[in-house]
Design a protein around this motif. Sequence first.
Motif, PDB file in Angstrom:
ATOM      1  N   PHE A   1      41.213  19.932  53.011  1.00  0.00           N
ATOM      2  CA  PHE A   1      40.004  20.395  52.344  1.00  0.00           C
ATOM      3  C   PHE A   1      40.250  20.475  50.840  1.00  0.00           C
ATOM      4  N   ALA A   2      39.346  19.878  50.073  1.00  0.00           N
ATOM      5  CA  ALA A   2      39.452  19.922  48.610  1.00  0.00           C
ATOM      6  C   ALA A   2      38.179  20.463  47.980  1.00  0.00           C
ATOM      7  N   GLY A   3      37.161  20.696  48.800  1.00  0.00           N
ATOM      8  CA  GLY A   3      35.876  21.143  48.276  1.00  0.00           C
ATOM      9  C   GLY A   3      35.054  19.972  47.793  1.00  0.00           C
ATOM     10  N   ARG A   4      33.769  20.182  47.740  1.00  0.00           N
ATOM     11  CA  ARG A   4      32.873  19.112  47.314  1.00  0.00           C
ATOM     12  C   ARG A   4      33.135  18.719  45.869  1.00  0.00           C
ATOM     13  N   GLY A   5      32.846  17.472  45.592  1.00  0.00           N
ATOM     14  CA  GLY A   5      32.983  16.940  44.246  1.00  0.00           C
ATOM     15  C   GLY A   5      33.312  15.465  44.297  1.00  0.00           C
ATOM     16  N   ARG A   6      32.981  14.780  43.227  1.00  0.00           N
ATOM     17  CA  ARG A   6      33.275  13.345  43.139  1.00  0.00           C
ATOM     18  C   ARG A   6      34.778  13.129  42.983  1.00  0.00           C
ATOM     19  N   ALA A   7      35.249  12.031  43.558  1.00  0.00           N
ATOM     20  CA  ALA A   7      36.648  11.633  43.404  1.00  0.00           C
ATOM     21  C   ALA A   7      36.754  10.135  43.657  1.00  0.00           C
ATOM     22  N   ASP A   8      37.596   9.468  42.904  1.00  0.00           N
ATOM     23  CA  ASP A   8      37.836   8.040  43.083  1.00  0.00           C
ATOM     24  C   ASP A   8      39.011   7.823  44.031  1.00  0.00           C
ATOM     25  N   GLU A   9      39.127   6.609  44.521  1.00  0.00           N
ATOM     26  CA  GLU A   9      40.231   6.143  45.359  1.00  0.00           C
ATOM     27  C   GLU A   9      40.377   6.923  46.658  1.00  0.00           C
ATOM     28  N   LEU A  10      39.279   7.362  47.214  1.00  0.00           N
ATOM     29  CA  LEU A  10      39.317   8.067  48.500  1.00  0.00           C
ATOM     30  C   LEU A  10      39.810   7.154  49.619  1.00  0.00           C
ATOM     31  N   TRP A  11      39.634   5.852  49.473  1.00  0.00           N
ATOM     32  CA  TRP A  11      40.010   4.871  50.477  1.00  0.00           C
ATOM     33  C   TRP A  11      41.526   4.764  50.669  1.00  0.00           C
ATOM     34  N   ARG A  12      42.316   5.408  49.839  1.00  0.00           N
ATOM     35  CA  ARG A  12      43.773   5.329  49.990  1.00  0.00           C
ATOM     36  C   ARG A  12      44.285   6.064  51.225  1.00  0.00           C
ATOM     37  N   THR A  13      43.438   6.900  51.842  1.00  0.00           N
ATOM     38  CA  THR A  13      43.758   7.558  53.100  1.00  0.00           C
ATOM     39  C   THR A  13      42.473   7.557  53.933  1.00  0.00           C
ATOM     40  N   THR A  14      42.420   8.321  54.981  1.00  0.00           N
ATOM     41  CA  THR A  14      41.253   8.334  55.863  1.00  0.00           C
ATOM     42  C   THR A  14      39.980   8.583  55.060  1.00  0.00           C
ATOM     43  N   CYS A  15      39.046   7.640  55.174  1.00  0.00           N
ATOM     44  CA  CYS A  15      37.808   7.672  54.395  1.00  0.00           C
ATOM     45  C   CYS A  15      36.732   6.898  55.153  1.00  0.00           C
ATOM     46  N   PHE A  16      35.514   7.343  55.037  1.00  0.00           N
ATOM     47  CA  PHE A  16      34.380   6.720  55.720  1.00  0.00           C
ATOM     48  C   PHE A  16      33.420   6.201  54.658  1.00  0.00           C
ATOM     49  N   GLU A  17      32.855   5.004  54.904  1.00  0.00           N
ATOM     50  CA  GLU A  17      32.084   4.352  53.851  1.00  0.00           C
ATOM     51  C   GLU A  17      30.774   3.779  54.378  1.00  0.00           C
TER      52      GLU A  17
ATOM     53  N   PHE B   1      29.044   4.141  49.219  1.00  0.00           N
ATOM     54  CA  PHE B   1      29.249   5.584  49.322  1.00  0.00           C
ATOM     55  C   PHE B   1      30.559   5.809  50.063  1.00  0.00           C
ATOM     56  N   ASN B   2      31.482   6.563  49.456  1.00  0.00           N
ATOM     57  CA  ASN B   2      32.765   6.916  50.071  1.00  0.00           C
ATOM     58  C   ASN B   2      32.712   8.395  50.427  1.00  0.00           C
ATOM     59  N   LEU B   3      33.104   8.715  51.643  1.00  0.00           N
ATOM     60  CA  LEU B   3      32.988  10.078  52.160  1.00  0.00           C
ATOM     61  C   LEU B   3      34.302  10.468  52.815  1.00  0.00           C
ATOM     62  N   SER B   4      34.858  11.587  52.387  1.00  0.00           N
ATOM     63  CA  SER B   4      36.167  12.008  52.869  1.00  0.00           C
ATOM     64  C   SER B   4      36.064  13.286  53.695  1.00  0.00           C
ATOM     65  N   PRO B   5      36.913  13.424  54.708  1.00  0.00           N
ATOM     66  CA  PRO B   5      36.990  14.701  55.426  1.00  0.00           C
ATOM     67  C   PRO B   5      37.388  15.863  54.511  1.00  0.00           C
ATOM     68  N   SER B   6      37.940  15.577  53.339  1.00  0.00           N
ATOM     69  CA  SER B   6      38.283  16.627  52.379  1.00  0.00           C
ATOM     70  C   SER B   6      37.033  17.224  51.727  1.00  0.00           C
ATOM     71  N   GLU B   7      35.896  16.607  51.935  1.00  0.00           N
ATOM     72  CA  GLU B   7      34.577  16.885  51.364  1.00  0.00           C
ATOM     73  C   GLU B   7      34.391  16.252  49.994  1.00  0.00           C
ATOM     74  N   ARG B   8      35.392  15.526  49.509  1.00  0.00           N
ATOM     75  CA  ARG B   8      35.215  14.753  48.289  1.00  0.00           C
ATOM     76  C   ARG B   8      34.388  13.518  48.621  1.00  0.00           C
ATOM     77  N   TRP B   9      33.735  12.951  47.621  1.00  0.00           N
ATOM     78  CA  TRP B   9      32.864  11.805  47.843  1.00  0.00           C
ATOM     79  C   TRP B   9      32.784  10.982  46.553  1.00  0.00           C
ATOM     80  N   ALA B  10      32.256   9.783  46.698  1.00  0.00           N
ATOM     81  CA  ALA B  10      31.998   8.917  45.548  1.00  0.00           C
ATOM     82  C   ALA B  10      30.811   8.034  45.893  1.00  0.00           C
ATOM     83  N   ALA B  11      30.104   7.596  44.875  1.00  0.00           N
ATOM     84  CA  ALA B  11      28.992   6.659  45.047  1.00  0.00           C
ATOM     85  C   ALA B  11      29.013   5.700  43.867  1.00  0.00           C
ATOM     86  N   TYR B  12      28.914   4.411  44.171  1.00  0.00           N
ATOM     87  CA  TYR B  12      28.992   3.377  43.144  1.00  0.00           C
ATOM     88  C   TYR B  12      27.875   2.364  43.345  1.00  0.00           C
TER      89      TYR B  12
END
Length: 165
Positions: free
Chosen positions: A34-50, A64-75
């Motif tokens: 868990f990292a809390g909500r917020g944008r983050a890049d390179e989420l795909w380096r580990t478990t990530c849903f897109e 859209f990149n979505l992480s179980p950590s609750e971090r996300w990105a949109a490009y």
Amino acid sequence: MVSAVRASIISRDENWLRLRWRIEGSGKLVVPPFAGRGRADELWRTTCFELFLKPDGGEAYSEFNLSPSERWAAYDFSSHRDGMENRPAPREPDCTMRQGSSFAIFDAAIPAAALPQSDCDAGLTCVLEEEGGIKSFWALCHPQDEPDFHDPACFTARLPARTTS
């Protein structure tokens, strides 16, 4: 070892697009902490849903990149892997991960206002990391020998534009 992944669009309404991935054989899955909500890049380096969405009538698409950590990105991309820019999102996506003894479920809700407003071809994908650094790449379609989630041939699902009554 991960043996299967099922990805689906659960629902779409005036506020949210809801997605679900079910992972079979998830006993050794690496789940980012868990990292809390917020944008983050390179989420795909580990478990990530897109989610990839390509509106009709052009080469441009969104990711859209979505992480179980609750971090996300949109490009936004102007064409295949070109012209990347951050996509605005007026609200943050909502993500949850639940693990059973032999499966895991990742649910995500993306704010409707962050989505293209036209009919889109869609790609639902994920990168899954297991213990020992083992990674697998899952998509509705892999048209090449090497995985490339940005390949338009991977966008085999259809997301119609939301209609209002």
